[in-house]
Design a protein around this motif. Structure first.
Motif, short mmCIF file in Angstrom:
data_model
loop_
_atom_site.label_atom_id
_atom_site.label_comp_id
_atom_site.label_asym_id
_atom_site.label_seq_id
_atom_site.Cartn_x
_atom_site.Cartn_y
_atom_site.Cartn_z
N VAL A 183 0.83 -1.21 0.00
CA VAL A 183 0.00 0.00 0.00
C VAL A 183 0.87 1.26 0.00
N GLY A 184 1.90 1.26 0.83
CA GLY A 184 2.77 2.42 0.89
C GLY A 184 3.63 2.59 -0.34
N GLY A 185 4.01 1.49 -0.96
CA GLY A 185 4.89 1.57 -2.12
C GLY A 185 4.17 1.89 -3.41
N TYR A 186 2.85 1.72 -3.44
CA TYR A 186 2.10 1.95 -4.68
C TYR A 186 2.13 3.42 -5.07
N ARG A 187 2.67 3.72 -6.26
CA ARG A 187 2.80 5.08 -6.78
C ARG A 187 3.59 5.97 -5.82
N LEU A 188 4.62 5.39 -5.23
CA LEU A 188 5.41 6.10 -4.24
C LEU A 188 6.05 7.36 -4.79
N GLY A 189 6.52 7.31 -6.01
CA GLY A 189 7.21 8.46 -6.59
C GLY A 189 6.32 9.41 -7.34
N THR A 190 5.00 9.18 -7.35
CA THR A 190 4.10 10.01 -8.16
C THR A 190 3.85 11.39 -7.58
N PRO A 191 3.42 11.51 -6.32
CA PRO A 191 3.20 12.86 -5.79
C PRO A 191 4.51 13.65 -5.76
N ASP A 192 4.43 14.90 -6.21
CA ASP A 192 5.61 15.77 -6.11
C ASP A 192 5.96 16.02 -4.65
N LEU A 193 7.24 16.23 -4.40
CA LEU A 193 7.66 16.62 -3.07
C LEU A 193 7.06 17.99 -2.73
N TRP A 194 6.60 18.15 -1.49
CA TRP A 194 6.09 19.46 -1.09
C TRP A 194 7.10 20.12 -0.16
N ARG A 195 6.76 21.32 0.34
CA ARG A 195 7.79 22.14 0.99
C ARG A 195 8.40 21.47 2.20
N ASP A 196 7.64 20.73 3.02
CA ASP A 196 8.24 20.05 4.17
C ASP A 196 9.23 18.98 3.73
N GLU A 197 8.90 18.28 2.66
CA GLU A 197 9.83 17.28 2.14
C GLU A 197 11.05 17.94 1.54
N MET A 198 10.88 19.13 0.98
CA MET A 198 12.04 19.88 0.48
C MET A 198 12.98 20.26 1.62
N ALA A 199 12.39 20.54 2.79
CA ALA A 199 13.23 20.82 3.95
C ALA A 199 14.07 19.59 4.30
N THR A 200 13.45 18.41 4.24
CA THR A 200 14.21 17.18 4.49
C THR A 200 15.35 17.04 3.50
N TRP A 201 15.06 17.26 2.22
CA TRP A 201 16.09 17.10 1.19
C TRP A 201 17.24 18.08 1.39
N TYR A 228 1.17 9.47 4.85
CA TYR A 228 2.44 9.71 5.54
C TYR A 228 3.41 8.54 5.43
N ALA A 229 2.94 7.42 4.90
CA ALA A 229 3.88 6.37 4.49
C ALA A 229 4.64 6.81 3.25
N GLN A 230 4.12 7.81 2.55
CA GLN A 230 4.73 8.29 1.31
C GLN A 230 5.25 9.72 1.47
N GLU A 231 5.71 10.05 2.66
CA GLU A 231 6.22 11.40 2.89
C GLU A 231 7.58 11.34 3.52
N ALA A 232 8.48 12.15 3.01
CA ALA A 232 9.85 12.20 3.53
C ALA A 232 9.92 13.10 4.75
N ARG A 233 9.20 12.69 5.79
CA ARG A 233 9.23 13.37 7.08
C ARG A 233 9.24 12.31 8.17
#
Length: 510
Positions: free
Chosen positions: A26-44, A131-136
């Motif tokens: 479930v978490g891996g399905y289309r994992l890379g599809t949503p664009d990163l948003w600003r909080d994930e950009m902070a992580t990067w 949130y399984a698909q968020e870099a936070r």
């Protein structure tokens, strides 16, 4: 000799395995599809800095996420910084949380149906997928709290230091990942008190001091994060509104990402709360889910609010345990009733069908919401089209171009790192109106130049990014910057709104 396939059979029979596998899917399905948003950009932007730059930044901002950034610093050094790579730790953490949910339900209710059901139910709510698909840090904190609950139950059964130690580690990791997660101690304290009441005839008095001591030991490594985070809270949390009573009443609907799924979970919990057998354990799970929410709501009535659903995502495992217990109780009641009525033929099949049907109800309620957390802009809506803005710049880029993006009071939008992430590797516009890079400024975004005219650079063309869709982007920048741009470049030659940002090209040679 032991058959070679027996370990595999034992593994396949573990209650935690299938929930973890389903959560991975479930978490891996289309994992890379949503664009990163600003909080994930902070992580990067933080995780990919040198270790020294990362540690210096934490002294000024985002100390509460410091442990997560350090984990991601190591992770990206090994696996890279693609969208999938950045999000994969969260997928793995949610799978781990699903496994611990199943183990916790098994220990609380002594029922494999409850255990597997709880683990599978955990994978259902749309916010868990989100949130399984968020870099936070939210997924990692959820996993740590789920693990701490299971370790706590083990320690209550046999309160030796070997069993308290993993509880302390899990709680310390959760607190270092997100300080709000320590509010789960309110629910854990209620769980311990109910355990003492339930076992009052043979209570182990060591629990009266070992549990508080274990919490204290777990809190000690988190103290530096508390001290740094308290000095940074106004900048990071000032945007969260003070919650109302209605916000508390309807919080579950937001936590689950669907009011139908929340109500389905609540209905599934009724059998174990009402039927005899495991009602005390059911109340333990309910208080574990509810008391942290109430506690954070109360604290948020002060000067700083912390009451937002993703900060309390770590309560979701307790809800899944409670609902799974309801499925197990209904299954046990159905099989017991069939036995009393001497309806043995097909009774277990019918009870199993009942359990599957109960699991299917919230899954069906969640299904329409699942695509909503997986489309390209699902993490950022239409307000942060970093990829679209980068595509406009890349399509018209020439060597020597500059780029100006919102900084200063608008640096919260993370436009500079967000657009930079999506620019091709051979597109390198020089920074305009930048006094210091983000690394040198020890911040998430570059520092703005106080004298804009002196920070234009010598490029013949500048790509200007502003917030909002507008046909006159120079009106959306500070007056001194707009004046400097007009004096050298005049009006923009090309203006492209991209749904939340506007990209303009200024060319002094045109």
């Amino acid at each position: 000799m032991r058959p070679a396939g027996r370990p595999v059979v034992r593994l396949l029979g573990q209650v935690w395995l299938w929930p973890a596998v389903v959560m991975l899917a479930v978490g891996g399905y289309r994992l890379g599809t949503p664009d990163l948003w600003r909080d994930e950009m902070a992580t990067w932007t933080v995780a990919t800095r040198s270790l020294g730059d990362l540690l210096r930044l934490l002294q000024h901002i985002d100390a509460s996420n410091g442990a997560y950034y350090l984990v991601m610093h190591v992770w990206t050094a090994v696996f890279g910084d693609s969208t999938v790579a950045l999000r994969m730790p969260s997928v793995l953490a949610m799978a781990g949380a699903a496994a611990f949910v199943a183990l916790t339900a098994e220990r609380m209710f002594g029922n494999r149906v409850a255990a597997v059901g709880a683990g599978l139910l955990f994978t259902v709510p749309p916010e868990v997928s989100r949130y399984a698909q968020e870099a936070r840090a939210y997924a990692l904190v959820t996993c740590a709290i789920a693990a701490a609950t299971w370790f706590l139950l083990r320690a209550l059964e046999q309160p030796t230091w070997r069993r308290w130690a993993p509880y302390c580690v899990a709680m310390a990791l959760a607190g270092a990942g997100h300080l709000i997660s320590f509010s789960t101690v309110a629910g854990q304290a209620a769980l311990v008190l109910l355990h003492l009441w339930r076992t009052r005839g043979s209570v182990d008095r060591r629990l009266l001091w070992r549990y508080p001591l274990a919490v204290l030991v777990a809190a000690l490594p988190v103290l530096p994060v508390v001290l740094l985070g308290s000095r940074q809270s106004d900048r990071q949390l000032g945007w969260i509104e003070k919650p109302s009573a209605g916000g508390l009443l309807h919080f579950g609907e937001h936590l689950f990402g669907s009011h139908l799924v929340f109500y389905a979970f609540a209905v599934l919990a009724l059998p174990v709360l009402l039927l005899p057998g495991r009602r005390v354990q059911a109340w333990q799970a309910l208080l574990l889910a509810e008391l942290p929410v109430v506690g954070v709501w109360v604290v948020s009535q002060g000067d700083t609010s912390y009451f937002i659903e993703r900060y309390l995502l770590f309560t979701m495992p307790a809800w899944a345990v409670l609902a799974g217990g309801g499925v197990g109780a209904a299954y046990g009641f159905a099989t017991g009733l069939a036995g009393r009525l001497r309806l043995r033929s097909g009774a277990r099949v019918a009870a199993g069908a009942l359990a599957v049907g109960m699991l299917a109800v919230p899954a069906a309620a969640a299904l329409p919401k699942q695509p909503a957390v997986r489309y390209v802009g699902s993490h950022n809506g239409s307000e942060e089209p970093f990829r679209a803005a980068a595509a406009v710049i890349a399509a018209g880029y020439r060597a020597g171009d500059g780029m100006a993006a919102p900084l200063g009071d608008q640096s919260w939008a993370m436009v500079w790192p967000g657009v930079s992430y999506y620019l091709p590797s051979d597109v390198h516009p020089y920074p305009v109106f930048v006094a210091q890079s983000a690394d040198d400024a020890e911040d998430l975004s570059p520092a703005v130049c106080d004298l804009p005219a002196s920070c234009l650079g010598q490029g013949a063309r500048i790509w200007l990014l502003v917030l909002g869709d507008t046909r006159d982007p120079l009106t959306a920048v500070p007056d001194d910057e707009a004046q400097a741009l007009r004096a050298r470049y005049g009006t923009p030659d090309q203006v492209t709104p991209v749904g939340g940002f506007t990209v303009a090209l200024l060319d002094r040679d045109s």
